[in-house]
Design a protein around this motif. Structure first.
Motif, PDB file in Angstrom:
ATOM      1  N   ASP A 148       0.974  -1.134   0.109  1.00  0.00           N
ATOM      2  CA  ASP A 148       0.183  -0.086  -0.014  1.00  0.00           C
ATOM      3  C   ASP A 148       0.888   1.312  -0.101  1.00  0.00           C
ATOM      4  O   ASP A 148       0.678   2.238  -0.656  1.00  0.00           O
ATOM      5  N   LEU A 149       1.876   1.269   1.016  1.00  0.00           N
ATOM      6  CA  LEU A 149       2.454   2.589   1.202  1.00  0.00           C
ATOM      7  C   LEU A 149       4.052   2.110   0.965  1.00  0.00           C
ATOM      8  O   LEU A 149       4.541   1.297   1.456  1.00  0.00           O
ATOM      9  N   LYS A 274       2.955   1.555  -7.520  1.00  0.00           N
ATOM     10  CA  LYS A 274       1.642   1.989  -7.471  1.00  0.00           C
ATOM     11  C   LYS A 274       1.313   2.775  -6.021  1.00  0.00           C
ATOM     12  O   LYS A 274       0.516   3.436  -5.625  1.00  0.00           O
ATOM     13  N   LYS A 276       1.330   4.548  -2.487  1.00  0.00           N
ATOM     14  CA  LYS A 276       1.413   6.091  -1.978  1.00  0.00           C
ATOM     15  C   LYS A 276       2.695   6.143  -1.434  1.00  0.00           C
ATOM     16  O   LYS A 276       3.267   5.290  -0.349  1.00  0.00           O
ATOM     17  N   THR A 277       3.418   6.886  -1.844  1.00  0.00           N
ATOM     18  CA  THR A 277       5.235   7.043  -1.529  1.00  0.00           C
ATOM     19  C   THR A 277       5.304   8.312  -0.988  1.00  0.00           C
ATOM     20  O   THR A 277       5.041   9.307  -1.579  1.00  0.00           O
ATOM     21  N   TYR A 278       6.244   8.330   0.246  1.00  0.00           N
ATOM     22  CA  TYR A 278       6.931   9.766   0.488  1.00  0.00           C
ATOM     23  C   TYR A 278       8.387   9.524   0.381  1.00  0.00           C
ATOM     24  O   TYR A 278       8.902   8.121   0.867  1.00  0.00           O
ATOM     25  N   ASN A 302       2.093   8.112  -7.834  1.00  0.00           N
ATOM     26  CA  ASN A 302       1.675   8.457  -6.447  1.00  0.00           C
ATOM     27  C   ASN A 302       2.695   8.831  -5.147  1.00  0.00           C
ATOM     28  O   ASN A 302       2.525   8.210  -4.029  1.00  0.00           O
ATOM     29  N   ALA A 303       3.698   9.643  -5.754  1.00  0.00           N
ATOM     30  CA  ALA A 303       4.603  10.042  -4.596  1.00  0.00           C
ATOM     31  C   ALA A 303       4.653  11.488  -4.406  1.00  0.00           C
ATOM     32  O   ALA A 303       4.441  12.263  -5.050  1.00  0.00           O
ATOM     33  N   ARG A 304       5.248  11.702  -3.052  1.00  0.00           N
ATOM     34  CA  ARG A 304       5.380  13.012  -2.601  1.00  0.00           C
ATOM     35  C   ARG A 304       6.913  13.130  -2.132  1.00  0.00           C
ATOM     36  O   ARG A 304       7.418  12.289  -1.695  1.00  0.00           O
ATOM     37  N   LEU A 336       1.758   9.110   6.949  1.00  0.00           N
ATOM     38  CA  LEU A 336       1.487   8.303   5.850  1.00  0.00           C
ATOM     39  C   LEU A 336       0.797   6.995   6.146  1.00  0.00           C
ATOM     40  O   LEU A 336      -0.084   6.551   5.336  1.00  0.00           O
ATOM     41  N   SER A 339      -3.055   7.671   6.117  1.00  0.00           N
ATOM     42  CA  SER A 339      -3.595   7.921   4.936  1.00  0.00           C
ATOM     43  C   SER A 339      -4.294   6.849   4.129  1.00  0.00           C
ATOM     44  O   SER A 339      -4.150   5.799   4.453  1.00  0.00           O
TER      45      SER A 339
END
Length: 339
Positions: A148-149, A274, A276-278, A302-304, A336, A339
């Motif tokens: 997921d992350l 895919k 969600k990434t910090y 999907n990265a910040r 994260l 979220s």
């Protein structure tokens, strides 16, 4: 030391380069319990020379990696002295004969641990510092539907050319010692280890860290030389040089696209992530500059980009050296995970 970890027997493990790592062993430690839904697992791989003990500073009650909420798996990287390594592999593939292992190989082995041995088909998060970040990126690119992350901090998805050159300096220091004997040493090549420590000392912390004398004022060393000997030489001297060189090779050849999935197309590999990434570089990290992280984020859907505001250089990310940076990291991981 009490053995506080388990061993997953991989059997004869085929490596990416065609070699076989015979009777391969993956050492790992877990914290917390797997939920009934089996949906609370986090994988947190180790870093260059680090073992699972060296990751534990980021695990604790009330922290993001809270064992009361999550099932945290810390797999030890091949070459780190606990999983299969030059120092613990039986002859004839011991010492300088240990086969070349990639980050891709490490993550394939970890995937087998997670799915076959622990019976987990989905991960809430993958995270890690430095080479742990390299493995985190691999998790996202190799198993995009499983995680997921992602939270890679102070690391990269591919070893940059500049990073490669820095590591050539470390390698040269380790192998220049007469006692090294091409990896067939009978006594510790401590000159080489001390020299490697000095090479590393100029890179691990930033220019600002040294300008502000944080080695003296915050870490409490008596002088710069005391810091170089006590912190840096003290860090390297217990390590096995062949283990360090094996992991160094893994680091230099780190690349999420260097496999049959992406055939060297780096942007395609980043684009396939895919989760969600910090992506969290240290603002003053000399190994992994923020521009490299920004380039990665630009190709990820999907990265910040979340830089760590710190003058502690690479050590903003670990191993728990500066409490202010630990707090920042922990808060971002909580954000994260929420979220």
């Amino acid at each position: 030391m009490t053995i506080d970890y388990e061993i997953f027997e991989l059997g004869d493990f085929a490596l990416q380069n065609g070699a076989i790592l015979r009777e391969a062993k993956l050492a790992y430690k877990t914290f917390g319990s797997l939920s009934a839904e089996r949906d609370n697992a986090i994988i947190y791989p180790t870093w260059y020379s680090g073992q699972h003990y060296d990751n534990e500073w980021l695990v604790g009650r009330g922290m993001a990696l809270d064992p009361d909420r999550y099932f945290i798996i810390i797999p030890n990287m091949f070459g780190n002295g606990l999983s299969s390594s030059p120092s613990n592999t039986p002859e004839p593939y011991n010492a300088a004969r240990f086969p070349r292992v990639t980050a891709y190989d490490n993550v394939r082995a970890q995937h087998r641990l997670v799915t076959e041995h622990l019976g987990i088909s989905h991960l809430r998060m993958a995270t890690g510092w430095s080479m742990g970040a390299l493995q985190t990126f691999h998790w996202g690119a190799m198993y995009p539907d499983m995680v997921d992350l992602l939270a890679p901090f102070c690391g990269s998805a591919k070893c940059s050319r500049h990073n490669f050159v820095f590591l050539e300096g470390v390698k040269a220091a380790l192998t220049a010692d007469d006692a090294f004997r091409n990896g067939w040493y009978t006594e510790k090549p401590q000159k080489g280890l001390r020299a490697a420590a000095r090479v590393y000392a100029g890179w691990g912390f930033s220019q600002s860290f040294y300008r502000e004398e944080l080695d003296l004022k915050t870490l409490g060393y008596a002088s710069l030389e005391d810091f170089l000997i006590s912190f840096w030489e003290g860090f390297f001297l217990p390590k096995d040089p062949n283990n360090l060189l094996a992991m160094l090779w893994t680091w230099q050849h780190g690349d999420i696209s260097a496999n049959e999935l992406y055939n060297g197309d780096y942007k395609a590999a980043l684009g396939a992530i895919k989760a969600k990434t910090y992506v969290m570089p240290g603002e003053t990290d000399l190994y992994f500059p923020t521009e490299d992280s920004q380039n990665e984020v630009a190709s990820m859907p999907n990265a910040r980009f979340v830089p760590i505001p710190s003058i502690w250089g690479h050590f903003a990310g670990g191993p728990g050296t500066n409490p202010v940076d630990v707090k920042f990291l922990d808060e971002k991981l909580k954000e994260l995970l929420a979220s």
